[in-house]
Enzyme design. Structure first.
Site, short mmCIF file in Angstrom:
data_model
loop_
_atom_site.label_atom_id
_atom_site.label_comp_id
_atom_site.label_asym_id
_atom_site.label_seq_id
_atom_site.Cartn_x
_atom_site.Cartn_y
_atom_site.Cartn_z
N ARG A 1 30.45 -4.90 0.36
CA ARG A 1 30.35 -6.28 0.86
C ARG A 1 29.32 -6.40 1.99
O ARG A 1 29.49 -7.13 2.95
CB ARG A 1 31.70 -6.82 1.35
CG ARG A 1 32.78 -6.86 0.32
CD ARG A 1 32.49 -7.84 -0.82
NE ARG A 1 33.61 -7.87 -1.73
CZ ARG A 1 33.79 -7.01 -2.73
NH1 ARG A 1 32.89 -6.08 -3.00
NH2 ARG A 1 34.85 -7.09 -3.50
N SER B 1 38.78 -13.67 -0.63
CA SER B 1 39.28 -12.72 0.38
C SER B 1 38.69 -13.06 1.74
O SER B 1 37.47 -13.13 1.88
CB SER B 1 38.86 -11.29 0.02
OG SER B 1 39.33 -10.98 -1.26
N GLU C 1 35.24 -11.06 5.90
CA GLU C 1 34.22 -11.04 4.85
C GLU C 1 33.51 -12.40 4.85
O GLU C 1 32.33 -12.51 4.55
CB GLU C 1 34.92 -10.80 3.50
CG GLU C 1 34.00 -10.76 2.32
CD GLU C 1 34.74 -10.49 1.01
OE1 GLU C 1 35.61 -9.59 0.97
OE2 GLU C 1 34.47 -11.21 0.04
C1 LIG Z 1 38.22 -18.24 -5.10
C2 LIG Z 1 37.15 -17.31 -4.61
C3 LIG Z 1 37.06 -16.03 -5.12
C4 LIG Z 1 36.07 -15.16 -4.68
N1 LIG Z 1 36.01 -13.91 -5.23
C5 LIG Z 1 35.04 -13.04 -4.84
C6 LIG Z 1 34.96 -11.74 -5.43
O1 LIG Z 1 35.72 -11.38 -6.32
N2 LIG Z 1 34.00 -10.90 -4.98
C7 LIG Z 1 33.11 -11.27 -4.01
O2 LIG Z 1 32.25 -10.45 -3.66
N3 LIG Z 1 33.16 -12.50 -3.45
C8 LIG Z 1 34.10 -13.39 -3.84
N4 LIG Z 1 34.18 -14.64 -3.27
C9 LIG Z 1 33.22 -14.98 -2.20
C10 LIG Z 1 31.98 -15.76 -2.70
O3 LIG Z 1 32.20 -16.32 -3.96
C11 LIG Z 1 30.73 -14.88 -2.77
O4 LIG Z 1 30.48 -14.27 -1.53
C12 LIG Z 1 29.49 -15.67 -3.20
O5 LIG Z 1 28.41 -14.79 -3.45
C13 LIG Z 1 29.06 -16.71 -2.17
O6 LIG Z 1 28.05 -17.51 -2.76
P1 LIG Z 1 27.72 -18.94 -2.21
O7 LIG Z 1 26.52 -19.44 -2.93
O8 LIG Z 1 28.91 -19.80 -2.24
O9 LIG Z 1 27.33 -18.58 -0.70
P2 LIG Z 1 27.52 -19.47 0.60
O10 LIG Z 1 28.95 -19.49 0.98
O11 LIG Z 1 26.84 -20.78 0.44
O12 LIG Z 1 26.71 -18.62 1.66
C14 LIG Z 1 27.18 -17.35 2.08
C15 LIG Z 1 26.19 -16.82 3.13
O13 LIG Z 1 24.93 -16.57 2.53
C16 LIG Z 1 23.90 -17.35 3.15
N5 LIG Z 1 23.04 -17.79 2.03
C17 LIG Z 1 23.40 -18.55 0.98
N6 LIG Z 1 22.37 -18.66 0.11
C18 LIG Z 1 21.33 -17.98 0.67
C19 LIG Z 1 19.99 -17.74 0.25
N7 LIG Z 1 19.50 -18.21 -0.90
N8 LIG Z 1 19.21 -16.99 1.06
C20 LIG Z 1 19.68 -16.49 2.23
N9 LIG Z 1 20.94 -16.69 2.67
C21 LIG Z 1 21.76 -17.42 1.89
C22 LIG Z 1 24.62 -18.49 3.84
O14 LIG Z 1 23.88 -18.95 4.96
C23 LIG Z 1 25.92 -17.81 4.26
O15 LIG Z 1 25.73 -17.05 5.43
C24 LIG Z 1 35.14 -15.55 -3.69
C25 LIG Z 1 35.23 -16.86 -3.17
C26 LIG Z 1 36.22 -17.73 -3.63
C27 LIG Z 1 36.27 -19.13 -3.08
#
Ligand SMILES: Cc1cc2nc3c(=O)[nH]c(=O)nc-3n(C[C@H](O)[C@H](O)[C@H](O)COP(=O)(O)OP(=O)(O)OC[C@H]3O[C@@H](n4cnc5c(N)ncnc54)[C@H](O)[C@@H]3O)c2cc1C
Length: 342
Positions: free
Chosen positions: A167, A241, A337
């Site tokens: 992570r 998580s 996380e």
């Molecule tokens: C129900 C649920 C289940 C999940 N299960 C998992 C799992 O099994 N495994 C896992 O690893 N994660 C899991 N997650 C966490 C999440 O889905 C991941 O971390 C995902 O990759 C986040 O993507 P996002 O586009 O929503 O990022 P965001 O929440 O929009 O951003 C996350 C971070 O990245 C930065 N960011 C976003 N896009 C960019 C970009 N293009 N360039 C630079 N920085 C950027 C943002 O500023 C922020 O700091 C889960 C979340 C939920 C709600």
């Protein structure tokens, strides 16, 4: 180049999965690298906080954001190369992660199936080297393109440059806030070897009556497991998580196993032992416990939820209380996380 409109005083509630009601002073959508760069350098915001947001599934806004939120919506999904055994699949940062997974699974390309249905967009996937059910992005990662937010230069990062860990990546550590990820390329197998070592996948495949699974079967099994175990953010606000599984040294792990028989322990990175954060939280009595509008989910203590109307600050306070309880009982510090904003 004409800039896209900048909205003012916008509720971020539709843009993140905790569903709290933080406001951003300004919000704009970038669907081209040039627009992203121009918006990032907008004179009004150059000296104010600016942040990139993907699907908002890994952030917690603890207060209003007094600056510019830039939604990264760079599109495009295409096969860019193939050598007969593998294919390179590239997605723009704004493509839904599961859309990329589905695209690969439909074609029988192997490598993404265990990562089915993780919320969020492709651009954020490398940030924390997303992982689930015995697989991580780094296993199939080929390269990414990132915009240097100081110089405007577009750079390519290979797997080594990303410094992936559990992570973790360079983008969460030394390079935090320095780059906008523009695209992600993964390397997928045309004749895949499936990874079904994870017990829950095996059990689900058995329930599905499948003996020789395909890429699609494994994806379906993972989707079934996720839908039965994790709360749907559209119904109950959450960010998956909340904490990482902590890693401790061998001596501490042995001492903990002695004091707490039955404590789950797994091999971690570099000789460390990984503990199950959900188990630690549950032992402290937080599973299913509700404090006002927030709480630890009844089926999965590691998932903190917004029952409706919670503020980001309340969720953060809950996380702090849980962290303190685990520290007191086990002497282990939980690390979030989820990315705290504000
Ligand atoms: C129900 C649920 C289940 C999940 N299960 C998992 C799992 O099994 N495994 C896992 O690893 N994660 C899991 N997650 C966490 C999440 O889905 C991941 O971390 C995902 O990759 C986040 O993507 P996002 O586009 O929503 O990022 P965001 O929440 O929009 O951003 C996350 C971070 O990245 C930065 N960011 C976003 N896009 C960019 C970009 N293009 N360039 C630079 N920085 C950027 C943002 O500023 C922020 O700091 C889960 C979340 C939920 C709600």
């Amino acid at each position: 180049m004409s800039l896209p409109p900048i909205q003012r005083q916008v509720s971020l509630r539709p843009y993140h999965t905790f569903g709290t009601d933080a406001f951003a002073s300004a919000l704009a959508v970038a669907d081209q690298p040039e627009t992203l760069w121009a918006l990032w350098n907008h004179p009004e915001f150059r000296d104010r906080p600016r942040m990139l947001l993907g699907g908002g599934s890994n952030v917690l806004f603890v207060r209003d954001f007094d600056g510019l939120v830039l939604l990264n919506r760079l599109g495009g999904l295409a096969e860019v190369d193939s050598d007969g055994s593998h294919v390179l699949l590239r997605a723009g940062a704004g493509v839904l992660w599961h859309h990329m997974v589905h695209y690969a699974v439909e074609r029988g390309w192997g490598g993404l199936e265990n990562l089915s249905l993780i919320p969020g967009l492709c651009g954020a996937a490398p940030m924390q080297n997303i992982g689930a059910y015995g697989a991580e992005l780094k296993d199939v990662f080929h390269e990414l393109e990132a915009l240097d937010l100081q110089s405007g230069e577009v750079l390519r990062f290979d797997r080594q440059a990303c410094q992936f860990g559990y992570r973790e990546s360079v983008f969460k550590r030394q390079a935090a806030g320095h780059y906008a990820i523009l695209s992600l390329t993964v390397r997928l197998a045309l004749r895949p070897t499936l990874n079904v070592t994870y017990g829950a996948i095996q059990d689900t495949l058995k329930q599905m009556g499948i003996v020789e699974p395909s890429v699609s079967d494994v994806s379906k099994a993972v989707i079934n497991i996720r839908q039965s175990k994790l709360p749907d953010p559209a119904v109950l606000g959450n960010a998956g998580s909340f904490f990482k599984n902590p890693e401790v040294g061998a001596a501490q792990a042995a001492e903990l196993a002695d004091r707490f028989p039955g404590m789950p322990q797994y091999p971690g990175g570099e000789g460390m032992i990984k503990l199950a954060a959900g188990w630690l939280i549950e032992q402290c009595g937080w599973k299913g416990k509700r404090l006002g509008n927030t709480g630890a989910h009844a089926q999965q203590a590691l998932v903190l939820v917004n029952y409706g109307g919670a503020t980001g600050a309340e969720i953060w306070q809950l996380a702090c209380d849980i962290r303190e309880a685990v520290l007191q009982q086990f002497g282990v510090t939980l690390v979030p996380e989820v990315n705290r904003v504000g």
